[in-house]
Scaffold this motif. Sequence first.
Motif, PDB file in Angstrom:
ATOM      1  N   GLN A 167      26.998 -34.788  41.129  1.00  0.00           N
ATOM      2  CA  GLN A 167      28.119 -33.972  41.614  1.00  0.00           C
ATOM      3  C   GLN A 167      27.715 -33.166  42.843  1.00  0.00           C
ATOM      4  OE1 GLN A 167      29.186 -31.640  38.193  1.00  0.00           O
ATOM      5  NE2 GLN A 167      30.651 -33.146  37.435  1.00  0.00           N
ATOM      6  N   ASP A 168      26.540 -32.530  42.779  1.00  0.00           N
ATOM      7  CA  ASP A 168      26.069 -31.756  43.923  1.00  0.00           C
ATOM      8  C   ASP A 168      25.865 -32.652  45.138  1.00  0.00           C
ATOM      9  OD1 ASP A 168      26.116 -29.556  42.267  1.00  0.00           O
ATOM     10  OD2 ASP A 168      23.935 -29.472  41.981  1.00  0.00           O
ATOM     11  N   GLY A 169      25.294 -33.834  44.901  1.00  0.00           N
ATOM     12  CA  GLY A 169      25.082 -34.776  45.996  1.00  0.00           C
ATOM     13  C   GLY A 169      26.391 -35.229  46.615  1.00  0.00           C
ATOM     14  N   GLN A 170      27.391 -35.463  45.774  1.00  0.00           N
ATOM     15  CA  GLN A 170      28.695 -35.870  46.303  1.00  0.00           C
ATOM     16  C   GLN A 170      29.310 -34.748  47.127  1.00  0.00           C
ATOM     17  OE1 GLN A 170      29.901 -39.044  46.111  1.00  0.00           O
ATOM     18  NE2 GLN A 170      31.323 -38.262  47.620  1.00  0.00           N
ATOM     19  N   GLN A 171      29.100 -33.500  46.706  1.00  0.00           N
ATOM     20  CA  GLN A 171      29.590 -32.369  47.503  1.00  0.00           C
ATOM     21  C   GLN A 171      28.883 -32.317  48.857  1.00  0.00           C
ATOM     22  OE1 GLN A 171      29.074 -28.930  44.990  1.00  0.00           O
ATOM     23  NE2 GLN A 171      30.939 -29.335  43.823  1.00  0.00           N
ATOM     24  N   ILE A 172      27.567 -32.579  48.845  1.00  0.00           N
ATOM     25  CA  ILE A 172      26.821 -32.588  50.111  1.00  0.00           C
ATOM     26  C   ILE A 172      27.345 -33.700  51.017  1.00  0.00           C
ATOM     27  CG2 ILE A 172      24.556 -33.071  51.134  1.00  0.00           C
ATOM     28  CD1 ILE A 172      23.313 -31.688  48.674  1.00  0.00           C
ATOM     29  N   ILE A 173      27.579 -34.882  50.442  1.00  0.00           N
ATOM     30  CA  ILE A 173      28.082 -36.007  51.231  1.00  0.00           C
ATOM     31  C   ILE A 173      29.484 -35.708  51.753  1.00  0.00           C
ATOM     32  CG2 ILE A 173      28.833 -38.416  51.085  1.00  0.00           C
ATOM     33  CD1 ILE A 173      26.465 -38.841  49.125  1.00  0.00           C
ATOM     34  N   ASP A 174      30.336 -35.126  50.901  1.00  0.00           N
ATOM     35  CA  ASP A 174      31.690 -34.772  51.341  1.00  0.00           C
ATOM     36  C   ASP A 174      31.645 -33.740  52.462  1.00  0.00           C
ATOM     37  OD1 ASP A 174      32.660 -36.528  49.460  1.00  0.00           O
ATOM     38  OD2 ASP A 174      33.211 -34.965  48.001  1.00  0.00           O
ATOM     39  N   GLN A 175      30.746 -32.761  52.329  1.00  0.00           N
ATOM     40  CA  GLN A 175      30.608 -31.738  53.367  1.00  0.00           C
ATOM     41  C   GLN A 175      30.104 -32.373  54.663  1.00  0.00           C
ATOM     42  OE1 GLN A 175      31.539 -28.482  53.224  1.00  0.00           O
ATOM     43  NE2 GLN A 175      31.083 -28.435  55.396  1.00  0.00           N
ATOM     44  N   ALA A 176      29.157 -33.304  54.549  1.00  0.00           N
ATOM     45  CA  ALA A 176      28.643 -33.992  55.737  1.00  0.00           C
ATOM     46  C   ALA A 176      29.747 -34.808  56.410  1.00  0.00           C
ATOM     47  CB  ALA A 176      27.473 -34.885  55.365  1.00  0.00           C
ATOM     48  N   GLY A 220      22.039 -36.510  52.060  1.00  0.00           N
ATOM     49  CA  GLY A 220      22.751 -36.156  50.822  1.00  0.00           C
ATOM     50  C   GLY A 220      22.413 -37.108  49.692  1.00  0.00           C
ATOM     51  N   ARG A 221      22.350 -38.385  50.001  1.00  0.00           N
ATOM     52  CA  ARG A 221      21.992 -39.368  48.970  1.00  0.00           C
ATOM     53  C   ARG A 221      20.538 -39.197  48.527  1.00  0.00           C
ATOM     54  NH1 ARG A 221      25.546 -42.496  52.307  1.00  0.00           N
ATOM     55  NH2 ARG A 221      27.375 -43.083  51.097  1.00  0.00           N
ATOM     56  N   GLY A 222      19.671 -38.913  49.493  1.00  0.00           N
ATOM     57  CA  GLY A 222      18.259 -38.693  49.158  1.00  0.00           C
ATOM     58  C   GLY A 222      18.063 -37.466  48.285  1.00  0.00           C
ATOM     59  N   VAL A 223      18.762 -36.381  48.617  1.00  0.00           N
ATOM     60  CA  VAL A 223      18.676 -35.159  47.805  1.00  0.00           C
ATOM     61  C   VAL A 223      19.202 -35.429  46.402  1.00  0.00           C
ATOM     62  CG1 VAL A 223      19.662 -32.844  47.548  1.00  0.00           C
ATOM     63  CG2 VAL A 223      18.714 -33.553  49.744  1.00  0.00           C
ATOM     64  N   THR A 224      20.291 -36.185  46.311  1.00  0.00           N
ATOM     65  CA  THR A 224      20.846 -36.535  44.995  1.00  0.00           C
ATOM     66  C   THR A 224      19.836 -37.326  44.184  1.00  0.00           C
ATOM     67  OG1 THR A 224      23.076 -36.588  45.913  1.00  0.00           O
ATOM     68  CG2 THR A 224      22.723 -37.749  43.835  1.00  0.00           C
ATOM     69  N   GLU A 234      16.584 -37.421  44.553  1.00  0.00           N
ATOM     70  CA  GLU A 234      15.435 -36.568  44.229  1.00  0.00           C
ATOM     71  C   GLU A 234      15.749 -35.639  43.062  1.00  0.00           C
ATOM     72  OE1 GLU A 234      12.695 -33.157  46.406  1.00  0.00           O
ATOM     73  OE2 GLU A 234      13.968 -34.442  47.618  1.00  0.00           O
ATOM     74  N   ARG A 235      16.919 -35.036  43.092  1.00  0.00           N
ATOM     75  CA  ARG A 235      17.297 -34.132  41.998  1.00  0.00           C
ATOM     76  C   ARG A 235      17.454 -34.889  40.679  1.00  0.00           C
ATOM     77  NH1 ARG A 235      21.651 -30.326  45.122  1.00  0.00           N
ATOM     78  NH2 ARG A 235      20.125 -29.188  46.374  1.00  0.00           N
ATOM     79  N   ALA A 236      18.014 -36.087  40.759  1.00  0.00           N
ATOM     80  CA  ALA A 236      18.151 -36.897  39.539  1.00  0.00           C
ATOM     81  C   ALA A 236      16.772 -37.252  38.981  1.00  0.00           C
ATOM     82  CB  ALA A 236      18.958 -38.154  39.825  1.00  0.00           C
ATOM     83  N   TYR A 237      15.845 -37.600  39.866  1.00  0.00           N
ATOM     84  CA  TYR A 237      14.483 -37.936  39.417  1.00  0.00           C
ATOM     85  C   TYR A 237      13.787 -36.712  38.833  1.00  0.00           C
ATOM     86  CZ  TYR A 237       9.656 -39.460  39.491  1.00  0.00           C
ATOM     87  OH  TYR A 237       8.389 -39.763  39.129  1.00  0.00           O
ATOM     88  N   ASP A 238      13.959 -35.562  39.501  1.00  0.00           N
ATOM     89  CA  ASP A 238      13.355 -34.327  38.968  1.00  0.00           C
ATOM     90  C   ASP A 238      13.953 -33.982  37.606  1.00  0.00           C
ATOM     91  OD1 ASP A 238      11.747 -34.108  41.165  1.00  0.00           O
ATOM     92  OD2 ASP A 238      13.016 -32.617  42.196  1.00  0.00           O
ATOM     93  N   GLY A 239      15.232 -34.298  37.412  1.00  0.00           N
ATOM     94  CA  GLY A 239      15.867 -34.033  36.120  1.00  0.00           C
ATOM     95  C   GLY A 239      15.289 -34.878  34.997  1.00  0.00           C
ATOM     96  N   LEU A 240      14.726 -36.020  35.325  1.00  0.00           N
ATOM     97  CA  LEU A 240      14.123 -36.871  34.293  1.00  0.00           C
ATOM     98  C   LEU A 240      12.819 -36.288  33.770  1.00  0.00           C
ATOM     99  CD1 LEU A 240      14.650 -40.439  35.785  1.00  0.00           C
ATOM    100  CD2 LEU A 240      15.907 -39.341  33.943  1.00  0.00           C
ATOM    101  N   GLY A 241      12.147 -35.478  34.580  1.00  0.00           N
ATOM    102  CA  GLY A 241      10.858 -34.931  34.164  1.00  0.00           C
ATOM    103  C   GLY A 241      10.962 -33.794  33.179  1.00  0.00           C
ATOM    104  N   LYS A 242      12.158 -33.301  32.938  1.00  0.00           N
ATOM    105  CA  LYS A 242      12.315 -32.146  32.045  1.00  0.00           C
ATOM    106  C   LYS A 242      12.173 -32.558  30.614  1.00  0.00           C
ATOM    107  CE  LYS A 242      15.169 -29.466  35.128  1.00  0.00           C
ATOM    108  NZ  LYS A 242      16.429 -28.838  35.350  1.00  0.00           N
TER     109      LYS A 242
END
Length: 171
Positions: free
Chosen positions: A75-84, A157-161, A163-171
Motif C-alpha cells: 500500500q505504501d509503495g502504491q502511494q509512492i508510485i501514485d505520488q510519483a 517506488g517499486r524498489g522501496v516496496t 525492500e519493505r516487503a523483504y524486511d517484513g519477512l525478517g520479523k
Amino acid sequence: MTPLWLRILPYIAVVLLVAGALFGAYHHGVTVTNATWQSAWNERNTRDATAKAANETVEREKEQARQLSINKAIQDGQQIIDQATADAAAARASADSLRGASDALARRLAASQASGNSCTAAARQAATRAAMVLADVLKRADERAGYLAADADQSRGRGVTCERAYDGLGK
C-alpha cells in the motif's frame, strides 16, 4: 518295587509348578513394564501434540504478521508510485509551458530575422538558426528528462516496496 517314573513324578510336578510360577511372574513383569512404557509414550504423545498445536498457532500468527507487513508495504509503495505519477504529470505540465516559451522565443527570433537589415543578415540568420536548434535540443532534452525522471521515480517506488516487503519477512 514301584517303577522309576512314579518315584520322580512328584519331582517333575514340583519342577513344572516352579516353572509355571516363574513364567507367570515373568509374564506379569513384562505386562507391568509394557503398561508403564505405554503410559509414558501416551504422555509424551500428548505433550508433543500440545506443543505442535502451540507452535502452529505461533507460526500462523507470525505468518499473518508478515503478510500484514507485506500488505502495508505494498500500500505504501502504491502511494509512492501514485505520488510519483502525479508529480510526473505536474512536471510535464510545467515543462509544456517551458516548451511553449521556447517555441515562442524561436518564433520571435525567426520574425526578427525577417525584419532585419543590412550587412549582418547572414550573421543574424546563423545566430537565429543556432538559437532555434538550441531551443529544440533543450525542449527534447527536457521532455526526455521528464520521461526518465518518471521512470526513475516509479522504479524507486517499486524498489522501496520490495525492500519493505523483504524486511517484513525478517520479523
